[in-house]
Each structure stands twice: as structure tokens, then as C-alpha cells.
Design a protein around this motif. Structure first.
Motif, PDB file in Angstrom:
ATOM      1  N   ARG A  42       0.836  -1.212   0.000  1.00  0.00           N
ATOM      2  CA  ARG A  42       0.000   0.000   0.000  1.00  0.00           C
ATOM      3  C   ARG A  42       0.867   1.257   0.000  1.00  0.00           C
ATOM      4  O   ARG A  42       0.590   2.216  -0.736  1.00  0.00           O
ATOM      5  N   THR A  43       1.909   1.264   0.818  1.00  0.00           N
ATOM      6  CA  THR A  43       2.806   2.424   0.853  1.00  0.00           C
ATOM      7  C   THR A  43       3.516   2.597  -0.486  1.00  0.00           C
ATOM      8  O   THR A  43       3.688   3.723  -0.974  1.00  0.00           O
ATOM      9  N   PHE A  44       3.939   1.485  -1.083  1.00  0.00           N
ATOM     10  CA  PHE A  44       4.579   1.543  -2.396  1.00  0.00           C
ATOM     11  C   PHE A  44       3.681   2.252  -3.397  1.00  0.00           C
ATOM     12  O   PHE A  44       4.119   3.195  -4.086  1.00  0.00           O
ATOM     13  N   TRP A  45       2.423   1.837  -3.483  1.00  0.00           N
ATOM     14  CA  TRP A  45       1.522   2.436  -4.471  1.00  0.00           C
ATOM     15  C   TRP A  45       1.183   3.880  -4.124  1.00  0.00           C
ATOM     16  O   TRP A  45       0.957   4.697  -5.023  1.00  0.00           O
ATOM     17  N   SER A  46       1.176   4.202  -2.842  1.00  0.00           N
ATOM     18  CA  SER A  46       0.941   5.586  -2.446  1.00  0.00           C
ATOM     19  C   SER A  46       2.063   6.488  -2.969  1.00  0.00           C
ATOM     20  O   SER A  46       1.808   7.607  -3.452  1.00  0.00           O
ATOM     21  N   ILE A  47       3.294   6.009  -2.876  1.00  0.00           N
ATOM     22  CA  ILE A  47       4.434   6.779  -3.391  1.00  0.00           C
ATOM     23  C   ILE A  47       4.314   6.935  -4.903  1.00  0.00           C
ATOM     24  O   ILE A  47       4.524   8.030  -5.449  1.00  0.00           O
ATOM     25  N   ILE A  48       3.965   5.859  -5.582  1.00  0.00           N
ATOM     26  CA  ILE A  48       3.803   5.913  -7.041  1.00  0.00           C
ATOM     27  C   ILE A  48       2.716   6.924  -7.409  1.00  0.00           C
ATOM     28  O   ILE A  48       2.903   7.751  -8.323  1.00  0.00           O
ATOM     29  N   GLU A  49       1.593   6.879  -6.721  1.00  0.00           N
ATOM     30  CA  GLU A  49       0.488   7.791  -7.036  1.00  0.00           C
ATOM     31  C   GLU A  49       0.903   9.242  -6.820  1.00  0.00           C
ATOM     32  O   GLU A  49       0.500  10.137  -7.574  1.00  0.00           O
ATOM     33  N   ASN A  50       1.716   9.496  -5.811  1.00  0.00           N
ATOM     34  CA  ASN A  50       2.152  10.864  -5.512  1.00  0.00           C
ATOM     35  C   ASN A  50       3.266  11.356  -6.448  1.00  0.00           C
ATOM     36  O   ASN A  50       3.613  12.540  -6.420  1.00  0.00           O
ATOM     37  N   SER A  51       3.799  10.447  -7.272  1.00  0.00           N
ATOM     38  CA  SER A  51       4.938  10.798  -8.118  1.00  0.00           C
ATOM     39  C   SER A  51       4.538  11.396  -9.454  1.00  0.00           C
ATOM     40  O   SER A  51       5.412  11.685 -10.280  1.00  0.00           O
ATOM     41  N   ASP A  52       3.240  11.594  -9.683  1.00  0.00           N
ATOM     42  CA  ASP A  52       2.765  12.154 -10.948  1.00  0.00           C
ATOM     43  C   ASP A  52       3.266  11.318 -12.126  1.00  0.00           C
ATOM     44  O   ASP A  52       3.984  11.797 -12.990  1.00  0.00           O
ATOM     45  N   ARG A  53       2.875  10.034 -12.095  1.00  0.00           N
ATOM     46  CA  ARG A  53       3.251   9.083 -13.147  1.00  0.00           C
ATOM     47  C   ARG A  53       4.768   8.975 -13.322  1.00  0.00           C
ATOM     48  O   ARG A  53       5.285   8.820 -14.413  1.00  0.00           O
ATOM     49  N   GLY A  54       5.451   9.067 -12.203  1.00  0.00           N
ATOM     50  CA  GLY A  54       6.893   8.892 -12.218  1.00  0.00           C
ATOM     51  C   GLY A  54       7.691  10.153 -12.459  1.00  0.00           C
ATOM     52  O   GLY A  54       8.913  10.160 -12.281  1.00  0.00           O
ATOM     53  N   HIS A  55       7.024  11.241 -12.824  1.00  0.00           N
ATOM     54  CA  HIS A  55       7.748  12.478 -13.139  1.00  0.00           C
ATOM     55  C   HIS A  55       8.513  13.009 -11.931  1.00  0.00           C
ATOM     56  O   HIS A  55       9.573  13.622 -12.074  1.00  0.00           O
ATOM     57  N   ASN A  56       7.959  12.796 -10.731  1.00  0.00           N
ATOM     58  CA  ASN A  56       8.586  13.292  -9.500  1.00  0.00           C
ATOM     59  C   ASN A  56       8.985  12.149  -8.574  1.00  0.00           C
ATOM     60  O   ASN A  56       9.014  12.317  -7.352  1.00  0.00           O
ATOM     61  N   LEU A  57       9.306  11.010  -9.135  1.00  0.00           N
ATOM     62  CA  LEU A  57       9.549   9.833  -8.304  1.00  0.00           C
ATOM     63  C   LEU A  57      10.731  10.035  -7.353  1.00  0.00           C
ATOM     64  O   LEU A  57      10.631   9.726  -6.163  1.00  0.00           O
ATOM     65  N   GLU A  58      11.821  10.553  -7.847  1.00  0.00           N
ATOM     66  CA  GLU A  58      12.988  10.725  -6.973  1.00  0.00           C
ATOM     67  C   GLU A  58      12.696  11.707  -5.845  1.00  0.00           C
ATOM     68  O   GLU A  58      13.157  11.524  -4.714  1.00  0.00           O
ATOM     69  N   GLU A  59      11.923  12.736  -6.140  1.00  0.00           N
ATOM     70  CA  GLU A  59      11.538  13.690  -5.093  1.00  0.00           C
ATOM     71  C   GLU A  59      10.705  12.997  -4.021  1.00  0.00           C
ATOM     72  O   GLU A  59      10.861  13.263  -2.817  1.00  0.00           O
ATOM     73  N   CYS A  60       9.823  12.089  -4.432  1.00  0.00           N
ATOM     74  CA  CYS A  60       8.991  11.368  -3.474  1.00  0.00           C
ATOM     75  C   CYS A  60       9.802  10.371  -2.650  1.00  0.00           C
ATOM     76  O   CYS A  60       9.444  10.070  -1.502  1.00  0.00           O
ATOM     77  N   LEU A  61      10.876   9.862  -3.219  1.00  0.00           N
ATOM     78  CA  LEU A  61      11.703   8.891  -2.510  1.00  0.00           C
ATOM     79  C   LEU A  61      12.722   9.541  -1.575  1.00  0.00           C
ATOM     80  O   LEU A  61      13.202   8.900  -0.632  1.00  0.00           O
ATOM     81  N   SER A  62      13.038  10.789  -1.808  1.00  0.00           N
ATOM     82  CA  SER A  62      14.110  11.455  -1.067  1.00  0.00           C
ATOM     83  C   SER A  62      13.939  11.442   0.452  1.00  0.00           C
ATOM     84  O   SER A  62      14.931  11.288   1.183  1.00  0.00           O
ATOM     85  N   PRO A  63      12.721  11.600   0.999  1.00  0.00           N
ATOM     86  CA  PRO A  63      12.596  11.614   2.463  1.00  0.00           C
ATOM     87  C   PRO A  63      12.699  10.235   3.105  1.00  0.00           C
ATOM     88  O   PRO A  63      12.776  10.144   4.339  1.00  0.00           O
ATOM     89  N   LEU A  64      12.724   9.175   2.344  1.00  0.00           N
ATOM     90  CA  LEU A  64      12.677   7.833   2.905  1.00  0.00           C
ATOM     91  C   LEU A  64      14.011   7.429   3.521  1.00  0.00           C
ATOM     92  O   LEU A  64      15.080   7.862   3.083  1.00  0.00           O
ATOM     93  N   SER A  65      13.940   6.567   4.519  1.00  0.00           N
ATOM     94  CA  SER A  65      15.147   5.993   5.107  1.00  0.00           C
ATOM     95  C   SER A  65      15.744   4.971   4.148  1.00  0.00           C
ATOM     96  O   SER A  65      15.101   4.555   3.174  1.00  0.00           O
ATOM     97  N   GLU A  66      16.951   4.549   4.442  1.00  0.00           N
ATOM     98  CA  GLU A  66      17.586   3.538   3.587  1.00  0.00           C
ATOM     99  C   GLU A  66      16.763   2.252   3.569  1.00  0.00           C
ATOM    100  O   GLU A  66      16.569   1.642   2.514  1.00  0.00           O
ATOM    101  N   ASP A  67      16.276   1.832   4.732  1.00  0.00           N
ATOM    102  CA  ASP A  67      15.450   0.629   4.773  1.00  0.00           C
ATOM    103  C   ASP A  67      14.209   0.789   3.893  1.00  0.00           C
ATOM    104  O   ASP A  67      13.826  -0.137   3.163  1.00  0.00           O
TER     105      ASP A  67
END
Length: 213
Positions: A42-67
Motif C-alpha cells: 500500500r505504501t509503495f503504491w501511495s508513493i507511485i500515485e504521488n509521483s505524478d506518473r513517475g515524473h517526481n519519483l525521486e523527489e517522493c523517494l528522497s525523504p525515505l530511510s535507507e530501509d
């Protein structure tokens, strides 16, 4: 001793060396974190949905911990493997006017970035992608259905964070991720037989065969 491997120097010591190797191997792998437990689907898909079809994917991943980043990587690889299907390949072939092995991989990266609904609908019926293709805002630009760069998102985020482009691969040794081997596909279509393509994805064929991206 060289790395994790212990080589027997005499036949009499063979069993002891083998046991030492097994113990070393088990110790190393027992310390690896199971990446499948580090993020929910569920969290994975939430990140994908917030990434604007991948256009902002790295921005959405930036706050995440290494794990969490490696948890995301687990689900990314899972769905890249899951969408390795002959009917989805047919959809890609039709809309792109041809689709090599590499192109199909990049197509699946793009597909995952379209979100949970698009992926699960495609897994059920690849012809449903006709609606996704029709909804693309910039099909010949940012929304083109091949997005190789998306596969490097986690690596890029970690490289910027650490200043080390190789750190991702060092960190990867601390995590347990499945290694997928794609099975040989039994195709229900032939690239030289237009009707066979239409049989697999009739809507996509009628809409896109003469209007390929």
C-alpha cells in the motif's frame, strides 16, 4: 580464508572447512534484512500515485530511510517481474510499433509509474491499457511509454544522499532481495501476423496500429 570462502588444504580437514564455510554463509545471510518486510505494498503504491506518473519519483523517494528505499525496491522489482507477460508485451508492441526485450523492460517501468489501477487492470486484461494510452498528456515526450530512468530512482537518491555513486551496491549486501529470472514466454501472437496481435489486444490494435507513438 578469502572473503566468505574457506578452502580445504587436506582431505582430512574437508568436513571442518565445509562446516566453517556453511556457518560463515549462514551468519552473513541471517544478518541481511528482508526487504519485503520494509515497506507495505500500500505504501509503495501511495508513493507511485504521488509521483505524478513517475515524473517526481525521486523527489517522493528522497525523504525515505535507507530501509524504506530498499523496501520500495523490493516492490518495484516484484511488479517489473509480475508484468512480464505476453499480452502486455503485445500491447507495447502495438502502441510503439515494435518492442525489443529492452524496450519491453522500459515499457514496464513506465507501466508501474501509471499506478496501482493501471497495473492490476493490465495484469487482468492487457487491452485495458488502451484507456491509459488515450489519457497520456504528452505521449511523445515525458509520458512516452518507455521510461528507463525510473529504474535508477532509488540508486540516484542514495547517491545524492551519500555523495557516492557506488554506495547503493555496498548497501545492497545488507538486504535480502529476490533475484528474478524471466521464464520463456509462450506467445499467442506473432509480429508478422497482424491478426494475431489484434486477437490479443483488439481495442489497442484498432486504436493504435495505424497511429503508433
Amino acid at each position: 580464508m578469502r572473503g566468505d570462502f574457506v578452502f580445504a588444504e587436506s582431505g582430512g580437514d574437508s568436513y571442518q572447512y565445509q562446516q566453517l564455510f556453511i556457518n560463515n554463509y549462514n551468519t552473513k545471510h541471517s544478518m541481511e534484512k528482508d526487504a519485503s518486510k520494509l515497506m507495505t505494498e500500500r505504501t509503495f503504491w501511495s508513493i507511485i500515485e504521488n509521483s505524478d506518473r513517475g515524473h517526481n519519483l525521486e523527489e517522493c523517494l528522497s525523504p525515505l530511510s535507507e530501509d524504506e528505499l530498499f523496501g520500495f525496491r523490493y516492490w518495484w522489482d516484484y511488479f517489473v517481474h509480475k508484468t512480464y507477460k505476453q499480452d502486455i508485451w503485445a500491447a507495447a508492441y502495438i502502441v510503439l510499433g515494435g518492442c525489443s526485450d529492452d524496450s519491453f523492460e522500459y515499457f514496464r517501468y513506465w507501466l508501474i509509474a501509471q499506478g496501482h489501477e493501471a497495473v492490476y487492470n493490465a495484469l487482468e486484461n492487457a487491452d485495458s491499457l488502451c484507456d491509459v494510452f488515450d489519457g497520456l498528456e504528452d505521449p511523445e515526450g515525458e509520458d512516452y511509454p518507455e521510461q528507463e530512468d525510473l529504474d535508477y530512482a532509488v540508486q540516484n537518491v542514495i547517491a545524492r544522499r551519500t555523495g557516492d555513486i557506488d554506495y547503493y551496491y555496498e548497501a545492497l549486501e545488507n538486504y535480502s532481495l529476490p533475484t528474478y529470472e524471466e521464464e520463456e514466454i509462450e506467445f499467442e501472437w506473432d509480429e508478422d501476423d497482424e491478426e494475431s496481435l489484434r486477437d490479443v489486444c483488439p481495442r489497442i490494435f484498432d486504436r493504435w496500429w495505424d497511429n503508433q507513438l
